[in-house]
Design a protein around this motif. Structure first.
Motif, PDB file in Angstrom:
ATOM      1  N   UNK A  87     -33.668 -48.133   2.588  1.00  0.00           N
ATOM      2  CA  UNK A  87     -32.246 -47.828   2.371  1.00  0.00           C
ATOM      3  C   UNK A  87     -31.994 -46.466   1.729  1.00  0.00           C
ATOM      4  N   UNK A  88     -32.761 -45.462   2.140  1.00  0.00           N
ATOM      5  CA  UNK A  88     -32.550 -44.094   1.690  1.00  0.00           C
ATOM      6  C   UNK A  88     -31.978 -43.270   2.849  1.00  0.00           C
ATOM      7  N   UNK A  89     -30.937 -42.491   2.581  1.00  0.00           N
ATOM      8  CA  UNK A  89     -30.322 -41.666   3.622  1.00  0.00           C
ATOM      9  C   UNK A  89     -31.268 -40.539   4.019  1.00  0.00           C
ATOM     10  N   UNK A 205     -16.705 -37.591   4.223  1.00  0.00           N
ATOM     11  CA  UNK A 205     -17.692 -36.701   3.599  1.00  0.00           C
ATOM     12  C   UNK A 205     -17.887 -37.068   2.129  1.00  0.00           C
ATOM     13  N   UNK A 206     -16.790 -37.404   1.461  1.00  0.00           N
ATOM     14  CA  UNK A 206     -16.878 -37.783   0.052  1.00  0.00           C
ATOM     15  C   UNK A 206     -17.655 -39.082  -0.121  1.00  0.00           C
ATOM     16  N   UNK A 207     -17.376 -40.054   0.731  1.00  0.00           N
ATOM     17  CA  UNK A 207     -18.060 -41.341   0.624  1.00  0.00           C
ATOM     18  C   UNK A 207     -19.557 -41.197   0.898  1.00  0.00           C
ATOM     19  N   UNK A 208     -19.908 -40.413   1.898  1.00  0.00           N
ATOM     20  CA  UNK A 208     -21.332 -40.227   2.180  1.00  0.00           C
ATOM     21  C   UNK A 208     -22.031 -39.562   0.999  1.00  0.00           C
ATOM     22  N   UNK A 209     -21.361 -38.616   0.362  1.00  0.00           N
ATOM     23  CA  UNK A 209     -21.927 -37.988  -0.836  1.00  0.00           C
ATOM     24  C   UNK A 209     -22.144 -39.029  -1.930  1.00  0.00           C
ATOM     25  N   UNK A 210     -21.163 -39.903  -2.126  1.00  0.00           N
ATOM     26  CA  UNK A 210     -21.301 -40.956  -3.139  1.00  0.00           C
ATOM     27  C   UNK A 210     -22.504 -41.841  -2.846  1.00  0.00           C
ATOM     28  N   UNK A 211     -22.721 -42.185  -1.592  1.00  0.00           N
ATOM     29  CA  UNK A 211     -23.822 -43.074  -1.223  1.00  0.00           C
ATOM     30  C   UNK A 211     -25.183 -42.474  -1.550  1.00  0.00           C
ATOM     31  N   UNK A 222     -26.707 -45.469  -4.708  1.00  0.00           N
ATOM     32  CA  UNK A 222     -25.520 -46.262  -4.403  1.00  0.00           C
ATOM     33  C   UNK A 222     -25.706 -46.999  -3.079  1.00  0.00           C
ATOM     34  N   UNK A 223     -26.228 -46.311  -2.052  1.00  0.00           N
ATOM     35  CA  UNK A 223     -26.422 -46.956  -0.758  1.00  0.00           C
ATOM     36  C   UNK A 223     -27.366 -48.152  -0.864  1.00  0.00           C
ATOM     37  N   UNK A 224     -28.491 -47.978  -1.532  1.00  0.00           N
ATOM     38  CA  UNK A 224     -29.470 -49.057  -1.627  1.00  0.00           C
ATOM     39  C   UNK A 224     -28.891 -50.272  -2.343  1.00  0.00           C
ATOM     40  N   UNK A 225     -28.154 -50.032  -3.423  1.00  0.00           N
ATOM     41  CA  UNK A 225     -27.540 -51.138  -4.155  1.00  0.00           C
ATOM     42  C   UNK A 225     -26.481 -51.827  -3.304  1.00  0.00           C
TER      43      UNK A 225
END
Length: 310
Positions: A87-89, A205-211, A222-225
């Motif tokens: 779960x890593x981008x 773009x903002x959400x992807x940065x947050x992830x 954030x994405x993994x959690x």
């Protein structure tokens, strides 16, 4: 690009200016009296996924109103990214953005909120076949208010109906992690970032940065959690017939009121993880009903969570 080329010179000047600005920002922060926010840079789609990688999509819609059953989409934006088995981008694969002319003129208050005018959407249409191709291989769709975005997306593009979804707003226990708000702007500001909100593509773009960010009180992103939580079952507990005078207790515990007009029970309800179900049932029986009683409950997974079915 030749060294003497004017374009090369301009790029060099911008790079030097950026370094100078960053140095000034660090000087201010070093005083302990200032906090400087950095603007989010748009993500570049330059990654080709390989076999074994998974595909995610961050999605946002702008609409003519808040009624998910009647209002219309006027903008759809998506960013497709690849992520690993842990779960890593890994990189951005593709982007999509399109406008749609609604059946009625856009209200002035919607234009003020979204910055989308009637002139911008005139004769514009979102091609459903393009949307279908873009989203077909997605393993997960993520929105920051999935109960809103999913219902609109499913109405207009059936490809989203059977996709697993996750919500980066409600799907993470932000308050338990020390955040005062789950708003996207607030979460990014806490990481020293800002962006121009409310256009769908900017929000993506903002959400992807947050992830991509590390959680402050965790060793994970954030994405993994978010994905770990999305894979769990949740159970909706309905406090049907609960005493009116106890509604404050239910509300403070996180229960929401449903008025029954959507075909679901006219009742207070709360969604809990499977691991918290027994505790929640004990609370209702001992604190609300004060007797042994059957309590209506429904199970949901990422495939139907946040949809009109859930």
């Amino acid at each position: 690009m030749p060294a003497g080329d004017p374009a090369h010179s301009n790029v060099r000047k911008r790079t030097m200016q950026s370094k100078d600005n960053e140095a000034l920002a660090k000087q201010l922060e070093a005083t302990g009296q200032y906090r400087v926010l950095r603007r989010i840079a748009p993500h570049i789609a330059d990654f080709s996924p390989e076999s074994g990688m998974k595909i995610g999509i961050v999605l946002d819609v702008e609409t003519t109103g808040l009624d998910t059953a009647r209002d219309e989409v006027i903008e759809l934006a998506m960013i497709k990214f690849a992520y690993s088995a842990d779960d890593q981008i890994l990189g951005v694969v593709d982007t999509f953005q399109a406008l749609q002319e609604p059946s009625s003129p856009i209200a002035p208050e919607i234009t003020a909120l979204t910055r989308i005018t009637n002139e911008m959407v005139a004769d514009q249409a979102i091609d459903p076949l393009v949307v279908d191709r873009f989203a077909a291989d997605a393993n997960i769709v993520i929105a920051h208010n999935a109960s809103f975005d999913r219902r609109f997306a499913e109405r207009f593009w059936p490809v989203f109906v059977h996709k697993p979804w996750a919500c980066s707003s409600s799907g993470i226990t932000w308050k338990e992690l020390g955040f005062a708000s789950a708003k996207l702007e607030h979460l990014l500001a806490a990481s020293g970032l800002f962006y121009d909100a409310h256009r769908a593509v900017d929000d993506c773009h903002a959400l992807l940065t947050l992830l991509t960010r590390d959680l402050s009180r965790s060793s994970t992103t954030v994405l993994a959690d978010l994905l770990e939580r999305a894979r769990r079952k949740t159970v909706r507990v309905w406090a049907q017939g609960s005493p009116f005078e106890l509604k404050g207790i239910l509300k403070s515990r996180g229960y929401h009121w449903n008025d029954g007009t959507d075909g679901r029970p006219k009742s207070w309800y709360r969604d809990v993880g499977e691991e918290r179900l027994e505790s929640e049932l004990r609370f209702l029986k001992s604190e609300i009903y004060q007797l042994e009683i059957h309590i209506l409950r429904q199970e949901f997974t990422a495939v139907d969570r946040y949809s009109c079915r859930g």
